[in-house]
Scaffold this motif. Structure first.
Motif, PDB file in Angstrom:
ATOM      1  N   LYS A  65       0.830  -1.207   0.000  1.00  0.00           N
ATOM      2  CA  LYS A  65       0.000   0.000   0.000  1.00  0.00           C
ATOM      3  C   LYS A  65       0.866   1.261   0.000  1.00  0.00           C
ATOM      4  N   ARG A  66       1.888   1.291   0.844  1.00  0.00           N
ATOM      5  CA  ARG A  66       2.804   2.437   0.913  1.00  0.00           C
ATOM      6  C   ARG A  66       3.499   2.667  -0.428  1.00  0.00           C
ATOM      7  N   ALA A  67       4.019   1.576  -0.976  1.00  0.00           N
ATOM      8  CA  ALA A  67       4.787   1.670  -2.217  1.00  0.00           C
ATOM      9  C   ALA A  67       3.900   2.126  -3.377  1.00  0.00           C
ATOM     10  N   LEU A  68       2.725   1.534  -3.499  1.00  0.00           N
ATOM     11  CA  LEU A  68       1.830   1.923  -4.583  1.00  0.00           C
ATOM     12  C   LEU A  68       1.389   3.374  -4.455  1.00  0.00           C
ATOM     13  N   ALA A  69       1.070   3.788  -3.245  1.00  0.00           N
ATOM     14  CA  ALA A  69       0.652   5.176  -3.039  1.00  0.00           C
ATOM     15  C   ALA A  69       1.757   6.131  -3.477  1.00  0.00           C
ATOM     16  N   SER A  70       2.963   5.816  -3.096  1.00  0.00           N
ATOM     17  CA  SER A  70       4.100   6.650  -3.468  1.00  0.00           C
ATOM     18  C   SER A  70       4.308   6.645  -4.979  1.00  0.00           C
ATOM     19  N   TYR A  71       4.192   5.498  -5.595  1.00  0.00           N
ATOM     20  CA  TYR A  71       4.435   5.334  -7.027  1.00  0.00           C
ATOM     21  C   TYR A  71       3.401   6.091  -7.876  1.00  0.00           C
ATOM     22  N   VAL A  72       2.133   5.886  -7.563  1.00  0.00           N
ATOM     23  CA  VAL A  72       1.080   6.445  -8.417  1.00  0.00           C
ATOM     24  C   VAL A  72       0.800   7.928  -8.150  1.00  0.00           C
ATOM     25  N   ARG A  73       1.402   8.496  -7.122  1.00  0.00           N
ATOM     26  CA  ARG A  73       1.251   9.934  -6.856  1.00  0.00           C
ATOM     27  C   ARG A  73       2.406  10.749  -7.414  1.00  0.00           C
ATOM     28  N   SER A  74       3.308  10.076  -8.064  1.00  0.00           N
ATOM     29  CA  SER A  74       4.468  10.738  -8.651  1.00  0.00           C
ATOM     30  C   SER A  74       4.068  11.515  -9.904  1.00  0.00           C
ATOM     31  N   PRO A  75       4.628  12.706 -10.085  1.00  0.00           N
ATOM     32  CA  PRO A  75       4.356  13.456 -11.329  1.00  0.00           C
ATOM     33  C   PRO A  75       4.735  12.643 -12.573  1.00  0.00           C
ATOM     34  N   TYR A  76       5.793  11.842 -12.475  1.00  0.00           N
ATOM     35  CA  TYR A  76       6.217  11.016 -13.605  1.00  0.00           C
ATOM     36  C   TYR A  76       5.139   9.983 -13.960  1.00  0.00           C
ATOM     37  N   TYR A  77       4.504   9.430 -12.921  1.00  0.00           N
ATOM     38  CA  TYR A  77       3.432   8.467 -13.178  1.00  0.00           C
ATOM     39  C   TYR A  77       2.247   9.172 -13.841  1.00  0.00           C
ATOM     40  N   PHE A  78       1.868  10.345 -13.309  1.00  0.00           N
ATOM     41  CA  PHE A  78       0.756  11.083 -13.908  1.00  0.00           C
ATOM     42  C   PHE A  78       1.043  11.392 -15.380  1.00  0.00           C
ATOM     43  N   ARG A  79       2.294  11.710 -15.696  1.00  0.00           N
ATOM     44  CA  ARG A  79       2.662  12.003 -17.090  1.00  0.00           C
ATOM     45  C   ARG A  79       2.536  10.767 -17.985  1.00  0.00           C
ATOM     46  N   SER A  80       2.669   9.580 -17.394  1.00  0.00           N
ATOM     47  CA  SER A  80       2.563   8.349 -18.185  1.00  0.00           C
ATOM     48  C   SER A  80       1.110   8.029 -18.548  1.00  0.00           C
ATOM     49  N   LEU A  81       0.170   8.643 -17.863  1.00  0.00           N
ATOM     50  CA  LEU A  81      -1.246   8.338 -18.081  1.00  0.00           C
ATOM     51  C   LEU A  81      -1.804   9.123 -19.271  1.00  0.00           C
ATOM     52  N   LYS A  82      -1.451   8.688 -20.441  1.00  0.00           N
ATOM     53  CA  LYS A  82      -1.933   9.285 -21.689  1.00  0.00           C
ATOM     54  C   LYS A  82      -3.068   8.416 -22.224  1.00  0.00           C
TER      55      LYS A  82
END
Length: 149
Positions: A65-82
């Motif tokens: 849960k900690r790792a996923l929360a950290s991963y998916v809240r990253s600006p880099y992750y948001f940029r990948s969501l095209k």
């Protein structure tokens, strides 16, 4: 030191500890699933990947849960969501695509992150100006005192 200063320092320490724990958990996830979790080349994750990770039992649920929360809240992750981008599952294979509304949500999240960063930068500038002004005043006072003394 005021009570507010103490509370702020305590919050800052807690935030730092949480950030460190989140990063450590994320590193475990990256090590366990390098084809899926990569900080240099983030890709959209499959919807429901948390359940897959829990079922795989390589990591404790709280760490996932900690790792996923950290991963998916990253600006880099948001940029990948095209829109139309492939989502990947634990096997590294495509498992769904990013919808238009998900891509739009990611854009809004990025705007919010940037807005908060700009606000923080402005606050730092204001604090710096106040500090510089205080230093100038102190220097002037020091010079006046040494002249008279």
């Amino acid at each position: 030191m005021t009570a507010t200063d103490t509370t702020d320092k305590s919050k800052s320490r807690t935030r730092s500890k949480n950030r460190a724990a989140n990063q450590a958990a994320l590193q475990l996830l990256c090590d366990a699933y390098p084809e899926v979790f990569n900080r240099e080349s983030m890709r959209p994750l499959k919807i429901g990947i948390q359940e897959d990770l829990v079922a795989d039992e390589k990591l404790a649920k709280n760490k996932i849960k900690r790792a996923l929360a950290s991963y998916v809240r990253s600006p880099y992750y948001f940029r990948s969501l095209k829109e139309g981008a492939d989502r990947i599952g634990l096997d590294g294979q495509a498992s769904g695509t990013v919808t238009e509304s998900e891509a739009e949500h990611a854009k809004q999240q990025l705007k919010e992150i940037n807005k908060l960063r700009q606000q923080k930068q402005q606050e730092v500038k204001v604090q710096q100006k106040v500090k510089e002004k205080e230093e100038r005043l102190n220097n002037k006072l020091e010079m006046l005192l040494t002249k008279r003394g």
